[in-house]
Motif scaffolding. Structure first.
Motif, PDB file in Angstrom:
ATOM      1  N   ALA A  10       0.835  -1.181   0.036  1.00 57.44           N
ATOM      2  CA  ALA A  10       0.036  -0.131  -0.045  1.00 57.44           C
ATOM      3  C   ALA A  10       0.807   1.176   0.204  1.00 57.44           C
ATOM      4  CB  ALA A  10      -1.082   0.033   1.189  1.00 57.44           C
ATOM      5  N   ALA A  11       1.891   1.299   0.703  1.00 61.13           N
ATOM      6  CA  ALA A  11       2.870   2.221   0.807  1.00 61.13           C
ATOM      7  C   ALA A  11       3.394   2.719  -0.459  1.00 61.13           C
ATOM      8  CB  ALA A  11       4.004   2.188   1.878  1.00 61.13           C
ATOM      9  N   ILE A  12       3.788   1.646  -1.099  1.00 54.55           N
ATOM     10  CA  ILE A  12       4.308   1.677  -2.502  1.00 54.55           C
ATOM     11  C   ILE A  12       3.473   2.077  -3.651  1.00 54.55           C
ATOM     12  CG2 ILE A  12       5.399   0.385  -4.512  1.00 54.55           C
ATOM     13  CD1 ILE A  12       6.656  -1.631  -2.618  1.00 54.55           C
ATOM     14  N   ALA A  13       2.273   1.698  -3.388  1.00 52.01           N
ATOM     15  CA  ALA A  13       1.171   2.321  -4.326  1.00 52.01           C
ATOM     16  C   ALA A  13       0.872   3.843  -4.006  1.00 52.01           C
ATOM     17  CB  ALA A  13       0.035   1.618  -3.977  1.00 52.01           C
ATOM     18  N   ALA A  14       0.918   4.196  -2.831  1.00 51.00           N
ATOM     19  CA  ALA A  14       0.793   5.549  -2.507  1.00 51.00           C
ATOM     20  C   ALA A  14       1.740   6.381  -3.039  1.00 51.00           C
ATOM     21  CB  ALA A  14       0.682   5.918  -0.845  1.00 51.00           C
ATOM     22  N   ALA A  15       3.069   5.997  -3.091  1.00 52.00           N
ATOM     23  CA  ALA A  15       4.266   6.681  -3.528  1.00 52.00           C
ATOM     24  C   ALA A  15       4.326   6.797  -5.078  1.00 52.00           C
ATOM     25  CB  ALA A  15       5.642   5.671  -3.059  1.00 52.00           C
ATOM     26  N   VAL A  16       3.664   5.606  -5.655  1.00 46.50           N
ATOM     27  CA  VAL A  16       3.572   5.852  -7.458  1.00 46.50           C
ATOM     28  C   VAL A  16       2.604   6.816  -7.509  1.00 46.50           C
ATOM     29  CG1 VAL A  16       2.681   4.501  -9.194  1.00 46.50           C
ATOM     30  CG2 VAL A  16       4.305   3.252  -7.637  1.00 46.50           C
ATOM     31  N   ASP A  17       1.485   6.660  -6.712  1.00 43.05           N
ATOM     32  CA  ASP A  17       0.388   7.929  -7.129  1.00 43.05           C
ATOM     33  C   ASP A  17       1.075   9.412  -6.838  1.00 43.05           C
ATOM     34  OD1 ASP A  17      -1.415   5.890  -7.501  1.00 43.05           O
ATOM     35  OD2 ASP A  17      -2.450   5.826  -5.630  1.00 43.05           O
ATOM     36  N   GLU A  18       1.754   9.424  -5.855  1.00 40.23           N
ATOM     37  CA  GLU A  18       2.208  10.854  -5.411  1.00 40.23           C
ATOM     38  C   GLU A  18       3.307  11.224  -6.543  1.00 40.23           C
ATOM     39  OE1 GLU A  18       3.903  10.443  -1.485  1.00 40.23           O
ATOM     40  OE2 GLU A  18       1.722  10.210  -0.798  1.00 40.23           O
ATOM     41  N   GLY A  19       4.049  10.229  -7.080  1.00 39.98           N
ATOM     42  CA  GLY A  19       5.081  10.466  -8.223  1.00 39.98           C
ATOM     43  C   GLY A  19       4.479  10.911  -9.555  1.00 39.98           C
ATOM     44  N   MET A  20       3.151  10.672  -9.681  1.00 41.99           N
ATOM     45  CA  MET A  20       2.672  10.849 -11.261  1.00 41.99           C
ATOM     46  C   MET A  20       2.977  12.186 -11.566  1.00 41.99           C
ATOM     47  SD  MET A  20       1.568   8.349 -12.788  1.00 41.99           S
ATOM     48  CE  MET A  20       0.443   8.783 -14.004  1.00 41.99           C
ATOM     49  N   GLN A 142      11.698   5.313  -8.364  1.00 46.90           N
ATOM     50  CA  GLN A 142      11.570   6.206  -7.397  1.00 46.90           C
ATOM     51  C   GLN A 142      10.572   5.861  -6.109  1.00 46.90           C
ATOM     52  OE1 GLN A 142       9.335   9.692  -8.994  1.00 46.90           O
ATOM     53  NE2 GLN A 142       9.976  10.965  -7.364  1.00 46.90           N
ATOM     54  N   ALA A 143       9.435   5.284  -6.511  1.00 43.96           N
ATOM     55  CA  ALA A 143       8.692   4.993  -5.371  1.00 43.96           C
ATOM     56  C   ALA A 143       9.362   3.968  -4.556  1.00 43.96           C
ATOM     57  CB  ALA A 143       7.379   4.315  -6.126  1.00 43.96           C
ATOM     58  N   LEU A 144       9.899   2.921  -4.992  1.00 44.30           N
ATOM     59  CA  LEU A 144      10.419   1.982  -4.000  1.00 44.30           C
ATOM     60  C   LEU A 144      11.651   2.625  -3.377  1.00 44.30           C
ATOM     61  CD1 LEU A 144       9.879  -1.064  -3.897  1.00 44.30           C
ATOM     62  CD2 LEU A 144      11.643  -1.704  -5.509  1.00 44.30           C
ATOM     63  N   GLN A 145      12.306   3.272  -4.001  1.00 42.71           N
ATOM     64  CA  GLN A 145      13.547   4.158  -3.333  1.00 42.71           C
ATOM     65  C   GLN A 145      12.909   4.967  -2.053  1.00 42.71           C
ATOM     66  OE1 GLN A 145      17.219   4.480  -2.819  1.00 42.71           O
ATOM     67  NE2 GLN A 145      17.273   4.695  -5.027  1.00 42.71           N
ATOM     68  N   GLU A 146      11.988   5.779  -2.450  1.00 46.87           N
ATOM     69  CA  GLU A 146      11.441   6.405  -1.176  1.00 46.87           C
ATOM     70  C   GLU A 146      10.619   5.667  -0.071  1.00 46.87           C
ATOM     71  OE1 GLU A 146       8.432   8.915  -3.147  1.00 46.87           O
ATOM     72  OE2 GLU A 146       9.808  10.171  -4.020  1.00 46.87           O
ATOM     73  N   VAL A 147      10.317   4.568  -0.369  1.00 50.26           N
ATOM     74  CA  VAL A 147       9.584   3.653   0.479  1.00 50.26           C
ATOM     75  C   VAL A 147      10.353   2.798   1.250  1.00 50.26           C
ATOM     76  CG1 VAL A 147       7.781   1.734   0.994  1.00 50.26           C
ATOM     77  CG2 VAL A 147       7.151   3.649  -0.397  1.00 50.26           C
ATOM     78  N   CYS A 148      11.324   2.188   0.591  1.00 44.13           N
ATOM     79  CA  CYS A 148      12.290   1.420   1.183  1.00 44.13           C
ATOM     80  C   CYS A 148      13.630   1.851   1.481  1.00 44.13           C
ATOM     81  CB  CYS A 148      12.313   0.045   0.293  1.00 44.13           C
ATOM     82  SG  CYS A 148      10.973  -0.619   0.055  1.00 44.13           S
ATOM     83  N   GLY A 149      13.940   2.982   0.935  1.00 49.06           N
ATOM     84  CA  GLY A 149      15.453   3.512   1.222  1.00 49.06           C
ATOM     85  C   GLY A 149      16.495   2.946   0.178  1.00 49.06           C
ATOM     86  N   GLY A 150      15.794   2.283  -0.534  1.00 46.72           N
ATOM     87  CA  GLY A 150      16.899   1.464  -1.485  1.00 46.72           C
ATOM     88  C   GLY A 150      16.317   0.526  -2.385  1.00 46.72           C
ATOM     89  N   TRP A 151      16.859  -0.358  -2.839  1.00 43.54           N
ATOM     90  CA  TRP A 151      16.177  -1.483  -3.809  1.00 43.54           C
ATOM     91  C   TRP A 151      16.754  -2.781  -3.435  1.00 43.54           C
ATOM     92  CZ3 TRP A 151      18.426   1.897  -8.274  1.00 43.54           C
ATOM     93  CH2 TRP A 151      17.637   2.988  -8.428  1.00 43.54           C
ATOM     94  N   PRO A 152      15.770  -3.700  -3.092  1.00 42.28           N
ATOM     95  CA  PRO A 152      16.038  -5.003  -2.404  1.00 42.28           C
ATOM     96  C   PRO A 152      16.694  -5.710  -3.589  1.00 42.28           C
ATOM     97  CG  PRO A 152      13.690  -4.986  -3.343  1.00 42.28           C
ATOM     98  CD  PRO A 152      14.366  -3.691  -3.594  1.00 42.28           C
ATOM     99  N   VAL A 153      17.010  -5.493  -4.714  1.00 39.09           N
ATOM    100  CA  VAL A 153      17.711  -6.320  -5.605  1.00 39.09           C
ATOM    101  C   VAL A 153      18.744  -5.357  -6.341  1.00 39.09           C
ATOM    102  CG1 VAL A 153      15.878  -8.011  -5.973  1.00 39.09           C
ATOM    103  CG2 VAL A 153      16.185  -5.934  -7.468  1.00 39.09           C
ATOM    104  N   GLU A 154      19.542  -6.162  -7.072  1.00 41.50           N
ATOM    105  CA  GLU A 154      20.402  -5.436  -7.831  1.00 41.50           C
ATOM    106  C   GLU A 154      19.881  -4.803  -9.088  1.00 41.50           C
ATOM    107  OE1 GLU A 154      24.915  -6.479  -8.518  1.00 41.50           O
ATOM    108  OE2 GLU A 154      24.028  -7.057 -10.539  1.00 41.50           O
ATOM    109  N   VAL A 155      20.007  -3.575  -9.470  1.00 35.75           N
ATOM    110  CA  VAL A 155      19.007  -3.183 -10.376  1.00 35.75           C
ATOM    111  C   VAL A 155      20.180  -2.377 -11.440  1.00 35.75           C
ATOM    112  CG1 VAL A 155      17.562  -1.128 -11.125  1.00 35.75           C
ATOM    113  CG2 VAL A 155      17.221  -2.413  -9.193  1.00 35.75           C
ATOM    114  N   ALA A 156      20.078  -3.067 -12.766  1.00 32.95           N
ATOM    115  CA  ALA A 156      20.767  -2.627 -13.993  1.00 32.95           C
ATOM    116  C   ALA A 156      19.760  -1.732 -14.858  1.00 32.95           C
ATOM    117  CB  ALA A 156      21.790  -3.613 -14.581  1.00 32.95           C
TER     118      ALA A 156
END
Length: 462
Positions: A10-20, A142-156
């Motif tokens: 739910a927090a991730i979804a809210a961050a996505v909405d706020e980032g639109m 961006q949304a995942l970064q804001e909610v989790c403070g980083g990404w839980p996997v390596e991202v390329a």
């Protein structure tokens, strides 16, 4: 999901909405770049500016080590890689910033290089294909970064600059630098949903092979009154050769090329296809001699005449043509070698051109077909993520179009899962005037990508 997982989703979804609002602003800046990777159509500076903008946007959302790398075809690919927690999977996120030409400007209801909101959609060249997909990726990160403070996997990340030209520049770059695409799962964001709001994963792509054919019969045009009838008309000869490529049912009839494939996935409804393709009243979709719409667009080869050069109507004279030229595109389904099919097309055109005409044929583009595996953990995680983001179970489809890099990446990454999805849907009218993206489709796709990364990183329980 557990309660904690539901709260995180739910927090991730809210961050996505706020980032639109930021997503719209990013897309507006990207659409303003006339990034057609053909200097005969748009200045190279437009692609250079787009590459610079993409690099900046990746950096803004936290991607580490962003680089702009020149490819052998003169384009620029933007790449980057951010390490994840030890032992977590690596995910490569792909998109492209180049676009097809705007075409006839008079056919656009708003300027193609200016993002314009109309009837609940955002219009502009590249709004869906593929700058909209890039923006959905940025929004997810961006949304995942804001909610989790980083990404839980390596991202390329990789965003190429000449996909629409099928010139092979990025493929050549990556074959020389396979480290750039090392990953366990690749999300190739350059397709879309079968209809608005219906989450779809594309599991097959047709290959492509275009040829340029020139037919010559005389050293110069000849007066149709004095010579017409006996003079071998090069345009007529070309048209007769082109007519031999399809039969009255729409089946492609290139000599030696099988056309009996069957699509095993979800059907393509005839009425929906007619609406998606914009067929005129009274015109029915072609289904082949014993097939269906899905068979013809996803499981069988298709020869299409893309362009013809001859005397234009505005310059008509009473003369028999001495030469005429056409571009023929051949799409090939998985299981058919595109290079062999292109060879058969060339031989067919030579064999079926009448009047003893001189025939010159040059291959223009080539890309192999692709079939995705659907039995891995990334595919399962993406299915859960898309179902949650869209509120519907995921469907699968084929893609009549081609993404040559998908096959190249499958070759470079034999153990990786490759997932094809995106913001595009029939209403987007990609490659046509008035291309658009629905903001809800962009938002839902971004949410699905963010939830997928969270799930694959172990933050959400299945």
């Amino acid at each position: 999901m557990t309660g904690l997982a539901e709260d995180l989703a739910a927090a991730i979804a809210a961050a996505v909405d706020e980032g639109m609002p930021r997503a719209r602003a990013d897309l507006e800046r990207l659409v303003a770049n006339r990034s057609v990777a053909d200097p005969q159509i748009e200045p190279p500076e437009e692609c250079a500016a787009a590459a610079s903008l993409v690099a900046g946007l990746f950096g803004d959302v936290g991607v580490i080590g962003v680089e702009s790398l020149p490819a052998p075809d003169g384009s620029v690919a933007v790449v980057g890689r951010t390490p994840g927690p030890e032992g977590t999977p690596s995910v490569l996120l792909y998109s492209h910033y180049d676009v097809v030409p705007a075409g006839d400007l008079d056919a656009w209801e708003s300027p193609p290089w200016q993002l314009t909101e109309r009837d609940g959609r955002w219009y502009g060249r590249g709004a869906a294909d593929c700058k909209g997909n890039l923006v959905a990726t940025l929004l997810a990160l961006q949304a995942l970064q804001e909610v989790c403070g980083g990404w839980p996997v390596e991202v390329a990340v990789i965003c190429e600059g000449s996909e629409e030209q099928s010139s092979g520049g990025t493929e050549a770059l990556l074959r020389g630098r396979p480290d750039l695409v090392r990953c366990d799962a690749l999300v190739l964001a350059d397709t879309g949903n079968v209809e608005l709001g219906r989450p779809t994963l594309t599991t097959s792509l047709r290959g492509t092979g275009s040829v340029l054919v020139t037919v010559s019969t005389m050293g110069r045009p000849a007066h149709s009154g004095m010579y017409g009838g006996a003079a071998p008309d090069a345009l007529q000869a070309l048209l007769m050769a082109l007519a031999s490529l399809r039969d009255e049912t729409g089946e492609t009839t290139v000599d030696g090329l099988a056309h009996d494939g069957r699509w095993a996935g979800a059907a393509y409804d005839v009425e929906r296809f007619a609406e998606d393709a914009g067929l005129l009243e009274g015109v029915a979709p072609l289904t082949g001699s014993d097939g269906t719409v899905a068979d013809l667009v996803w499981a069988r080869p298709a020869a299409t005449v893309l362009a013809i050069d001859a005397r234009p109507v505005s310059q008509v004279t009473a003369a028999v043509h001495g030469t005429a030229t056409a571009v023929v595109n051949l799409r090939t389904p998985p299981g058919v070698d595109a290079e062999e099919a292109q060879r058969l097309l060339i031989e067919h055109l030579r064999r079926h051109t009448p009047f003893g005409a001189r025939v010159e044929i040059r291959p223009v583009s080539l890309g192999q077909p692709f079939r995705a595996r659907t039995d891995g953990p990334a595919y399962a995680a993406m299915g859960r993520a898309m179902a949650s983001a869209f509120g519907h179970d995921v469907t699968t489809t084929g893609q009549g179009g081609s993404i040559p890099l998908a096959t190249a990446l499958a070759d470079l990454l034999p153990d990786a899962e490759i997932l094809l999805l995106g913001v595009e849907e029939p209403g987007s009218r990609i490659h046509a005037p008035n291309e658009s993206v629905h903001p809800d489709e962009l938002r839902r796709t971004a949410l699905a990508l963010a939830l997928f990364l969270a799930d694959l990183g172990g933050l959400l329980e299945a």
